[in-house]
Design an enzyme around this catalytic site. Structure first.
Site, short mmCIF file in Angstrom:
data_model
loop_
_atom_site.label_atom_id
_atom_site.label_comp_id
_atom_site.label_asym_id
_atom_site.label_seq_id
_atom_site.Cartn_x
_atom_site.Cartn_y
_atom_site.Cartn_z
N GLY A 105 0.82 -1.22 0.00
CA GLY A 105 0.00 0.00 0.00
C GLY A 105 0.85 1.26 0.00
N LEU A 163 0.38 3.69 -2.08
CA LEU A 163 0.71 3.56 -3.50
C LEU A 163 1.33 4.84 -4.06
CD1 LEU A 163 -2.38 1.63 -4.94
CD2 LEU A 163 -0.26 0.73 -3.96
N HIS A 164 2.33 4.65 -4.92
CA HIS A 164 2.95 5.77 -5.63
C HIS A 164 3.10 5.36 -7.10
CE1 HIS A 164 6.49 3.24 -5.36
NE2 HIS A 164 6.49 3.31 -4.03
N HIS A 185 4.25 1.82 -8.00
CA HIS A 185 3.19 0.80 -7.96
C HIS A 185 2.30 0.90 -9.20
CE1 HIS A 185 3.89 1.40 -3.45
NE2 HIS A 185 4.20 0.14 -3.65
N VAL A 225 11.08 3.08 -10.98
CA VAL A 225 10.49 4.39 -11.30
C VAL A 225 11.11 5.41 -10.36
CG1 VAL A 225 8.35 5.72 -11.45
CG2 VAL A 225 8.36 3.30 -12.09
N SER A 262 7.52 4.14 -0.68
CA SER A 262 6.55 4.58 0.32
C SER A 262 7.27 5.23 1.50
CB SER A 262 5.72 3.39 0.81
OG SER A 262 5.09 2.75 -0.28
N ARG A 263 8.51 4.78 1.76
CA ARG A 263 9.26 5.31 2.91
C ARG A 263 9.81 6.71 2.66
NH1 ARG A 263 10.63 -0.50 3.65
NH2 ARG A 263 9.77 -1.09 5.68
P1 AMP Z 1 6.06 -2.22 -1.57
O1 AMP Z 1 4.66 -1.75 -1.50
O2 AMP Z 1 7.08 -1.15 -1.30
O3 AMP Z 1 6.31 -3.49 -0.82
O4 AMP Z 1 6.34 -2.58 -3.09
C1 AMP Z 1 5.42 -3.34 -3.83
C2 AMP Z 1 6.00 -3.58 -5.19
O5 AMP Z 1 6.25 -2.33 -5.83
C3 AMP Z 1 7.34 -4.33 -5.17
O6 AMP Z 1 7.35 -5.27 -6.25
C4 AMP Z 1 8.33 -3.23 -5.38
O7 AMP Z 1 9.53 -3.67 -5.97
C5 AMP Z 1 7.58 -2.31 -6.31
N1 AMP Z 1 8.12 -0.95 -6.25
C6 AMP Z 1 8.24 -0.16 -5.16
N2 AMP Z 1 8.82 1.01 -5.48
C7 AMP Z 1 9.10 0.94 -6.82
C8 AMP Z 1 9.71 1.82 -7.76
N3 AMP Z 1 10.18 3.02 -7.42
N4 AMP Z 1 9.81 1.41 -9.05
C9 AMP Z 1 9.37 0.19 -9.42
N5 AMP Z 1 8.77 -0.68 -8.59
C10 AMP Z 1 8.65 -0.31 -7.31
#
Ligand code: AMP
Length: 278
Positions: free
Chosen positions: A29, A31-32, A35, A174, A184-185
């Site tokens: 979650g 989301l950016h 995602h 991205v 997200s952090r």
């Molecule tokens: P998270 O919600 O951070 O656990 O990430 C969920 C999914 O989004 C994972 O497969 C991450 O590798 C991907 N993700 C997170 N940030 C990015 C980003 N900046 N670019 C591409 N994929 C991302």
């Protein structure tokens, strides 16, 4: 939106019976645009896109940010609907880990270095929850980001080793226009810390420039990457390593594709980034 794992699985089984091709995008979650890139890739790979949102307690260690991790389910679902997802699965921890749960999936070697060394148990939590999400959502294809390079390697290996009939697709990192990898952090960062956080992508770019100029020594490439990070205020390098891109084993020289992987604390926020060389 489904909260109950069983109801989600029954729905996914119905979709498969109807001949629909399912893509799943697992997230925590907040989301950016990173995602959203995953959701777009899922959209083009399947008929039905399932977004999962679950802040998985088993992948957080003691003292990590499980309690404070940014959560905005309603906002995320609105963004995801606008992005054209078909279904969302947002379980509660109690439904995912019933009392007496004691089974974990571990990818023995790939889980050891890098984030696995600084976050013991993290990847067992990841591999286990991703296995569960696969069983619950029954996807034909699952989409992950290259931002979490080691995680992607571990999931690919798990799928291969355990014969999951699931295609793993990946999406490049991205970034903000100034190079900061979306995370997200990043929401934890002050504006001053955000400036310091740019040193991660700057370090990776410096290493890439060195590589393009012919440098092949791992020590020299890592030194090029860490120089801007060490010079940025408020940073502390957790690790900066160049490893074999496939096996994540240590290397002295780049002779086949290698990944330069970084984890850096900016204040108390731990950020990761990476770049494949060669
Ligand atoms: P998270 O919600 O951070 O656990 O990430 C969920 C999914 O989004 C994972 O497969 C991450 O590798 C991907 N993700 C997170 N940030 C990015 C980003 N900046 N670019 C591409 N994929 C991302």
């Amino acid at each position: 939106m489904f909260r109950d794992p069983r109801a989600m699985r029954v729905k996914a089984e119905d979709l498969r019976r109807d001949g629909r091709r399912i893509a799943v995008v697992p997230t925590m979650g907040a989301l950016h645009d990173g995602h959203l890139a995953l959701l777009r890739a899922a959209r083009s790979a399947a008929d039905v896109v399932i977004l999962t949102i679950f802040v998985n307690p088993t992948q957080f260690g003691p003292g990590e940010d499980l309690a404070s991790y940014p959560r905005d389910e309603a906002g995320d679902l609105a963004v995801a609907r606008a992005a054209g997802i078909d279904l969302a699965f947002c379980p509660d921890a109690a439904a995912m880990y019933r009392p007496g749960s004691q089974t974990f999936v571990e990818v023995r070697e790939l889980q050891k270095p890098l984030c696995g060394a600084s976050r013991p148990g993290h990847f067992a939590g990841v591999a286990t929850v991703v296995s569960k999400l696969f069983h619950i959502t029954q996807p034909h294809v699952a989409v992950f980001g290259e931002k979490d390079y080691q995680q992607l390697a571990i999931i690919r290996r798990m799928v291969r080793d355990l014969d999951f009939a699931i295609e793993i697709a990946s999406v490049p990192i991205v970034r903000e226009p100034d190079g900061l990898a979306l995370s997200s952090r990043n929401a934890y960062l002050s504006s001053e810390q955000r400036r310091s956080a740019l040193s991660l992508s700057a370090g990776l770019a410096a290493a890439q420039a060195g590589f393009a100029a012919g440098e092949r020594s791992a020590a020299a490439l890592v030194a090029a990457a860490t120089a801007p990070i060490a010079a940025a205020p408020g940073t502390r390098i957790d690790y900066a390593e160049l490893r074999d891109a496939e096996e994540l084993t240590p290397i002295d020289r780049v002779e086949r594709p290698a990944v330069l992987a970084l984890a850096v604390f900016v204040g108390t926020t731990r950020l990761i980034d990476n770049r494949v060389l060669g």
